[in-house]
Scaffold this active site. Structure first.
Site, PDB file in Angstrom:
ATOM      1  N   ARG A  46       0.862  -1.184   0.000  1.00  0.00           N
ATOM      2  CA  ARG A  46       0.000   0.000   0.000  1.00  0.00           C
ATOM      3  C   ARG A  46       0.894   1.227   0.000  1.00  0.00           C
ATOM      4  NH1 ARG A  46       2.314   2.053   3.675  1.00  0.00           N
ATOM      5  NH2 ARG A  46       0.767   3.694   3.609  1.00  0.00           N
ATOM      6  N   GLY A  47       0.217   2.407  -0.094  1.00  0.00           N
ATOM      7  CA  GLY A  47       0.968   3.651  -0.294  1.00  0.00           C
ATOM      8  C   GLY A  47       1.033   3.874  -1.800  1.00  0.00           C
ATOM      9  N   ALA A  48       0.573   5.045  -2.252  1.00  0.00           N
ATOM     10  CA  ALA A  48       0.361   5.236  -3.692  1.00  0.00           C
ATOM     11  C   ALA A  48       1.593   4.911  -4.550  1.00  0.00           C
ATOM     12  CB  ALA A  48      -0.146   6.650  -3.948  1.00  0.00           C
ATOM     13  N   ARG A  81      -7.526  -0.143  -6.501  1.00  0.00           N
ATOM     14  CA  ARG A  81      -7.548   0.983  -5.540  1.00  0.00           C
ATOM     15  C   ARG A  81      -7.791   2.265  -6.339  1.00  0.00           C
ATOM     16  NH1 ARG A  81      -4.437   0.835  -0.572  1.00  0.00           N
ATOM     17  NH2 ARG A  81      -6.115   2.208   0.056  1.00  0.00           N
ATOM     18  N   GLN A 179      -1.818   2.412   9.896  1.00  0.00           N
ATOM     19  CA  GLN A 179      -0.558   2.527   9.141  1.00  0.00           C
ATOM     20  C   GLN A 179       0.474   3.365   9.895  1.00  0.00           C
ATOM     21  OE1 GLN A 179      -3.611   2.870   7.844  1.00  0.00           O
ATOM     22  NE2 GLN A 179      -3.700   2.320   5.693  1.00  0.00           N
ATOM     23  N   ASP A 220      -2.327  10.688  -2.176  1.00  0.00           N
ATOM     24  CA  ASP A 220      -2.702   9.609  -3.104  1.00  0.00           C
ATOM     25  C   ASP A 220      -3.080  10.139  -4.474  1.00  0.00           C
ATOM     26  OD1 ASP A 220      -3.139   8.521  -0.247  1.00  0.00           O
ATOM     27  OD2 ASP A 220      -2.922   6.796  -1.588  1.00  0.00           O
ATOM     28  N   ASN A 230      -5.659  12.201   0.643  1.00  0.00           N
ATOM     29  CA  ASN A 230      -4.712  11.407   1.429  1.00  0.00           C
ATOM     30  C   ASN A 230      -5.523  10.643   2.468  1.00  0.00           C
ATOM     31  OD1 ASN A 230      -1.969  10.598   1.991  1.00  0.00           O
ATOM     32  ND2 ASN A 230      -2.138  11.717   3.903  1.00  0.00           N
ATOM     33  N   LYS A 231      -4.853   9.820   3.241  1.00  0.00           N
ATOM     34  CA  LYS A 231      -5.511   8.952   4.214  1.00  0.00           C
ATOM     35  C   LYS A 231      -6.564   9.687   5.033  1.00  0.00           C
ATOM     36  CE  LYS A 231      -5.167   5.474   4.605  1.00  0.00           C
ATOM     37  NZ  LYS A 231      -6.137   4.631   3.870  1.00  0.00           N
TER      38      LYS A 231
HETATM   39  O1  MRU Z   1      -4.603   3.165   2.162  1.00  0.00           O
HETATM   40  P1  MRU Z   1      -3.127   3.365   2.057  1.00  0.00           P
HETATM   41  O2  MRU Z   1      -2.361   2.830   3.226  1.00  0.00           O
HETATM   42  O3  MRU Z   1      -2.578   2.908   0.735  1.00  0.00           O
HETATM   43  O4  MRU Z   1      -2.981   4.953   2.112  1.00  0.00           O
HETATM   44  C1  MRU Z   1      -1.699   5.498   2.009  1.00  0.00           C
HETATM   45  C2  MRU Z   1      -1.677   6.960   2.183  1.00  0.00           C
HETATM   46  O5  MRU Z   1      -2.692   7.603   2.353  1.00  0.00           O
HETATM   47  C3  MRU Z   1      -0.354   7.627   2.040  1.00  0.00           C
HETATM   48  O6  MRU Z   1      -0.289   8.774   2.829  1.00  0.00           O
HETATM   49  C4  MRU Z   1      -0.160   8.016   0.568  1.00  0.00           C
HETATM   50  O7  MRU Z   1      -0.305   6.915  -0.272  1.00  0.00           O
HETATM   51  C5  MRU Z   1       1.146   8.639   0.343  1.00  0.00           C
HETATM   52  S1  MRU Z   1       2.416   7.447   0.434  1.00  0.00           S
HETATM   53  C6  MRU Z   1       3.832   8.133  -0.020  1.00  0.00           C
END
Ligand code: MRU
Length: 329
Positions: A46-48, A81, A179, A220, A230-231
């Protein structure tokens, strides 16, 4: 040196299974695009930016599977996603190579190198922001796990610390999937960077008490005007930071900037299963039969952003359109 979230060797995609951290460091070895799609949807990766690189290698695996074609393989991965824009950039980097007869693995490696290089440049560009503001709050995980190596939000903090700044990180736990407490705290601990995990609803308290010098998060998807997803919970942090006069920064590689969306209203927000809110790691937190809603992201208006930390430098929201025209075709 921070961890590496994923790598391709012996014809397989290797991923640190982020669901098992911090208790166990388990590596998944994937040889089919369907497995990569499941790993992205299920958040083993995970993480974009990491999602984008994993998907790029997913396309490589697809190109080696009999009867798989570029278009449907891209569609399979693209359905996992919806908010993370990097997913589509990573897929396209390999789809176009495969469809035109170029080497898919070479294209995926080049895409990975581009993301790792951009994150490194984000670290260099952002580090000076924290020299005199070393107590920094972050939300979710925007570290090496989320970006293959280095991180976005964490990269400037790593570089600032290497240069002698007394960095201290406030880590929002980041419900529902934690996370922050599971992944960001794990990365910081591995590298000996001082930090404290706080409940999500404690951030305002510490900001008002003067214990937070700056906030930095990843993203994201970022629209042309600087509104960004973002999250879930990021929007609240931005508003409270603004209210308290605390600078709020967003760090991202170019693959997170979606030049086709004029504003944040056009960003699709992924809604995940209610169970993620109703349970923590299989243990119920609410009475059986309660309903829940689980948007994975929120959208923060650009008015709350002091600057974007990009591979091309630190950019104010007013200068974003010009920076994007130069950097993103
Ligand atoms: O749902 P996730 O864990 O994939 O969400 C991740 C985030 O929101 C991060 O802050 C975002 O992807 C930036 S990662 C460099």
């Amino acid at each position: 040196m921070p961890v590496r979230a994923l790598w391709f060797s012996d014809g397989r995609l290797h991923l640190i299974d982020q669901r098992a951290l911090p208790q166990r460091t388990r590596v998944l070895r994937l040889s089919r695009v369907e497995e990569v799609a499941d790993a992205i949807r299920g958040m083993a990766v995970r993480g974009a930016p990491s999602i984008g690189v994993a998907a790029a290698y997913g396309m490589v695996l697809a190109s080696r599977q009999p009867h798989r074609r570029p278009g449907p393989s891209a569609k399979l991965l693209g359905a996992t996603r919806p908010t993370a824009f990097d997913l589509f950039v990573g897929i396209e980097a390999v789809r176009s190579a495969w469809a035109s007869g170029r080497d898919a693995l070479e294209a995926a490696n080049a895409y990975r190198d581009r993301i790792v290089g951009e994150c490194h440049r984000i670290g260099e560009a952002g580090a000076p922001l924290f020299r005199r503001r070393p107590k920094v709050l972050t939300h979710c995980n925007a570290g090496a796990l989320a970006t293959v190596e280095w991180g976005t939000a964490l990269a400037p903090l790593r570089v600032a610390r290497e240069r002698g700044a007394p960095i201290f990180v406030w880590v929002d736990e980041t419900r529902p999937l934690l996370q922050g407490s599971r992944l960001t705290a794990w990365e910081l601990r591995e590298e000996g960077i001082p930090h404290a995990v706080i409940a999500d609803n404690a951030a305002g308290h510490f900001m008002r008490a003067g214990e937070v010098d700056a906030v930095i998060v990843g993203a994201d998807r970022i629209a042309r005007n600087g509104d960004f997803a973002n999250k879930i919970g990021t929007y609240e942090k931005a508003v409270v930071a603004h209210e308290n006069g605390i600078p709020f920064y967003v760090a991202a590689p170019w693959s997170t900037f979606d030049a086709h969306r004029a504003t944040g209203r056009q960003i699709p927000v992924e809604e995940r299963a209610p169970d993620e809110v109703l349970e923590v790691q299989g243990r119920p937190l609410a009475p059986r039969g309660s309903a829940a809603r689980n948007p994975a992201f929120d959208v923060t208006p650009h008015e709350y952003v002091d600057a974007f930390v990009t591979p091309g430098g630190v950019v104010r929201p007013s200068g974003l359109a010009r920076a994007l025209r130069r950097a993103v075709p």
